[in-house]
Design a protein around this motif. Structure first.
Motif, short mmCIF file in Angstrom:
data_model
loop_
_atom_site.label_atom_id
_atom_site.label_comp_id
_atom_site.label_asym_id
_atom_site.label_seq_id
_atom_site.Cartn_x
_atom_site.Cartn_y
_atom_site.Cartn_z
N SER A 79 -40.90 14.30 117.29
CA SER A 79 -41.50 15.61 116.98
C SER A 79 -40.41 16.66 116.79
N ARG A 80 -40.80 17.69 116.04
CA ARG A 80 -39.85 18.78 115.78
C ARG A 80 -39.40 19.44 117.07
N GLU A 81 -40.37 19.57 117.99
CA GLU A 81 -40.05 20.27 119.24
C GLU A 81 -39.01 19.49 120.04
N LEU A 82 -39.22 18.16 120.10
CA LEU A 82 -38.27 17.35 120.86
C LEU A 82 -36.90 17.39 120.18
N ALA A 83 -36.90 17.29 118.83
CA ALA A 83 -35.62 17.33 118.11
C ALA A 83 -34.90 18.64 118.41
N ARG A 84 -35.62 19.73 118.39
CA ARG A 84 -35.01 21.04 118.66
C ARG A 84 -34.44 21.08 120.09
N GLN A 85 -35.20 20.51 121.01
CA GLN A 85 -34.76 20.51 122.41
C GLN A 85 -33.46 19.71 122.58
N VAL A 86 -33.43 18.53 121.94
CA VAL A 86 -32.22 17.70 122.03
C VAL A 86 -31.05 18.43 121.37
N TYR A 87 -31.34 19.06 120.22
CA TYR A 87 -30.29 19.81 119.51
C TYR A 87 -29.74 20.91 120.42
N ASP A 88 -30.64 21.63 121.11
CA ASP A 88 -30.18 22.70 122.00
C ASP A 88 -29.30 22.15 123.12
N PHE A 89 -29.73 21.00 123.68
CA PHE A 89 -28.90 20.38 124.75
C PHE A 89 -27.52 20.02 124.19
N ALA A 90 -27.52 19.42 122.97
CA ALA A 90 -26.24 18.98 122.39
C ALA A 90 -25.37 20.19 122.06
N SER A 91 -25.98 21.22 121.45
CA SER A 91 -25.19 22.40 121.03
C SER A 91 -24.56 23.11 122.21
N PHE A 97 -16.32 22.29 123.29
CA PHE A 97 -15.63 21.51 122.26
C PHE A 97 -15.90 22.17 120.91
N PRO A 98 -15.10 23.19 120.57
CA PRO A 98 -15.41 23.98 119.36
C PRO A 98 -15.46 23.16 118.08
N LYS A 99 -14.79 22.01 118.05
CA LYS A 99 -14.81 21.22 116.81
C LYS A 99 -16.04 20.31 116.74
N PHE A 100 -16.82 20.29 117.80
CA PHE A 100 -18.03 19.44 117.81
C PHE A 100 -19.14 20.12 117.02
N LYS A 101 -19.66 19.37 116.02
CA LYS A 101 -20.73 19.94 115.19
C LYS A 101 -21.96 19.03 115.25
N ALA A 102 -23.07 19.61 115.70
CA ALA A 102 -24.35 18.87 115.67
C ALA A 102 -25.25 19.63 114.71
N ARG A 103 -26.11 18.90 113.99
CA ARG A 103 -27.05 19.58 113.09
C ARG A 103 -28.46 19.05 113.27
N LEU A 104 -29.41 19.96 113.07
CA LEU A 104 -30.81 19.63 113.26
C LEU A 104 -31.50 19.46 111.90
N TYR A 105 -32.20 18.36 111.71
CA TYR A 105 -32.95 18.15 110.46
C TYR A 105 -34.38 17.74 110.79
N SER A 106 -35.21 18.73 111.02
CA SER A 106 -36.58 18.33 111.33
C SER A 106 -37.60 19.06 110.47
N MET A 124 -22.81 14.73 114.59
CA MET A 124 -24.07 14.24 115.15
C MET A 124 -25.23 14.90 114.40
N ILE A 125 -26.22 14.12 114.00
CA ILE A 125 -27.42 14.76 113.46
C ILE A 125 -28.64 14.34 114.27
N ILE A 126 -29.54 15.30 114.39
CA ILE A 126 -30.73 15.10 115.21
C ILE A 126 -31.93 15.46 114.33
N GLY A 127 -32.93 14.62 114.28
CA GLY A 127 -34.05 14.98 113.42
C GLY A 127 -35.26 14.09 113.59
N THR A 128 -36.27 14.40 112.79
CA THR A 128 -37.50 13.60 112.80
C THR A 128 -37.39 12.51 111.72
#
Ligand code: AMP
Length: 460
Positions: A79-91, A97-106, A124-128
């Motif tokens: 779900s979009r909500e879970l993806a967003r939550q995981v993205y927030d935890f990762a971000s 780690f300023p060079k760490f880039k995660a992106r959300l695709y939901s 890292m990418i996180i999405g539905t």
């Protein structure tokens, strides 16, 4: 309990975890992290609220090469909500780690925005599933050769919603040695078969099946003949919960309960699939602001969403798939805290509470009577059924009407009410007598038929 220092993690990661308030791994994390660091594919069946997100994020971060602007891990959420939550935890780790880039695709917006606005590939990418398939399989937007890990989060829900149709094609283009980590609250044969296609039959950490967090106190409340919405108000008045998550298995009932609460001076958040993505975000923001003590929702929407400090979960009914009850109850008592899960029932809805009791849920019993919530010593023992009175037959209604008309006169004379009552009672008694005679005759007929059958059998 150990600390994160025992896992051979980079000191910067241990320090980041400490700054985020994580010092001791949860049991799921303690089991998963070492295996994940070895690069093994695994399945983790764990309780909701067990810290599963960090059980995979921590090893993923440890293995990510932050100097390499190349996709290295993919997290798939139902779900979009879970993806967003995981993205927030990762971000949250980008701070360290300023060079760490995660992106959300939901959502579509995020896909086009991210494609136009940022030419540097995220690690890292996180999405539905649908969005990720469109992005990675249909549009081939990323070089996948560097992908080392794929996470299937809430895999039972991915299966339930038919999302493996989008995940299968993704697997066909991933590097062969890619590690897969599967996280699921429940595990059935269908899911096992699906997962085995990707990783073989390796099961690492199997929590007790269908168990929600252990610090939940489970209660059954007999609401007696009171309607569910009225009982909810009485419950809220009596209990005054700090933060209640109220479930109903039907969307219409969620909406109806929301309107009823509003009409009675409450201001709940009603969280259903009818909300568009902006409304959902706004609702989640309102919920997370901590100012809303009551959230009403249906089962699918609540899965996997980490709402902090839910003190009370209320089930207005029980879901037909009882495994959802464990998901509901698991919304409270997260991460070592305790909480209460309340289930409304009455004498007409005993079978599902009984089934949960037989599965080992340690319910205690309450009743809600005249607005007072008190312990019920009778429990599920013999309850009077709240069956509706049998309606009158058409013939009976006709006769009652006739009797009424005959007993009424054009002038209001003393005693006319009594007369009318007596006339109606006479008709009702006549029909009652008829019903009793019919039932006696039926029993006689049955006895006669039985005797005849026995006699015939004896003659043979
Ligand atoms: P999850 O099971 O992933 O939904 O996590 C539930 C909650 O536990 C989240 O709010 C996390 O922030 C929190 N959490 C995860 N790992 C830890 C940890 N090791 N120590 C304390 N809290 C944690």
């Amino acid at each position: 309990m150990g600390t994160f220092k025992g896992f051979n993690l980079a000191p910067e990661l241990v320090s980041a975890l400490h700054k985020l308030g994580y010092d001791n791994p949860s049991p799921a994390q303690a089991t998963v992290i070492p295996k994940a660091l070895e690069g093994k594919s695994l399945v983790c069946q764990s309780e909701t609220g067990s810290g599963k997100t960090h059980a995979y994020l921590i090893p993923l971060l440890q293995k990510t090469d932050f100097n390499l602007p190349r996709l290295q891990s993919i997290i798939i959420c139902p779900s979009r909500e879970l993806a967003r939550q995981v993205y927030d935890f990762a971000s949250a780790f980008s701070r360290f780690f300023p060079k760490f880039k995660a992106r959300l695709y939901s959502s579509e917006a995020e896909v086009s925005q991210n494609q136009q606005g940022n030419s540097i590939a995220p690690q890292m990418i996180i999405g539905t599933p649908g969005r990720l398939k469109a992005l990675l399989v249909d549009q081939y937007s990323f070089d996948l050769h560097g992908v080392r890990s794929v996470i299937l989060d809430e895999a039972d829900m991915l299966l339930e919603m038919g999302y493996f149709e989008d995940i299968d094609p993704l697997y066909s283009i991933l590097p062969e040695k890619c590690q897969t980590m599967v996280f699921s609250a429940t595990m059935n044969q269908g899911l096992k078969n699906q997962i085995e296609k990707y990783i073989g039959s390796q099961f690492l950490f199997e929590g007790g099946e269908n168990k929600s967090a252990t610090n939940v106190r489970h209660h059954l409340i007999d609401i007696k003949h009171v309607g569910v919405k009225e009982a909810l108000i009485a419950f809220l008045e009596a209990r005054r919960p700090y933060f209640a998550l109220v479930f109903s298995s039907k969307k219409a009932d969620v909406i109806e309960a929301g309107s009823f609460l509003r009409a009675n001076g409450y201001d709940p958040v009603v969280f259903t699939g009818d909300l568009d993505s902006r409304e959902r975000k706004a609702s989640l923001r309102r919920i997370r602001s901590g100012k809303v003590p009551i959230v009403l929702c249906s089962d699918l929407l609540a899965r996997g969403i980490d709402l902090e400090d839910v003190s009370d979960v209320v089930s207005l009914d029980l879901p037909s798939d009882l495994s959802y009850y464990y998901h509901r109850a698991g919304r409270t008592a997260r991460f070592g805290k305790d909480g209460d899960s309340w289930v409304f029932y009455n004498a007409d809805s005993l079978s599902k509470p009984k089934e949960l009791l037989s599965q080992g849920v340690a319910f205690d019993f309450y009743s809600l009577k005249n607005g007072v919530l008190s312990q019920d010593t009778v429990g599920l023992a013999e309850k009077k059924k709240y069956t509706k009175k049998k309606p009158f037959s058409d013939e009976e209604i006709k006769e009652i009407k006739k009797a009424k008309a005959m007993a009424s006169s054009s002038q209001v004379k003393p005693g006319y009410k009594k007369k009318k009552k007596q006339a109606i009672a006479k008709v009702k008694n006549k029909f009652r007598r008829k019903a009793i005679q019919k039932s006696i005759q039926k029993k006689k007929d049955e006895r006669y038929a039985k005797r005849t059958k026995a006699k015939l059998a004896g003659d043979e």
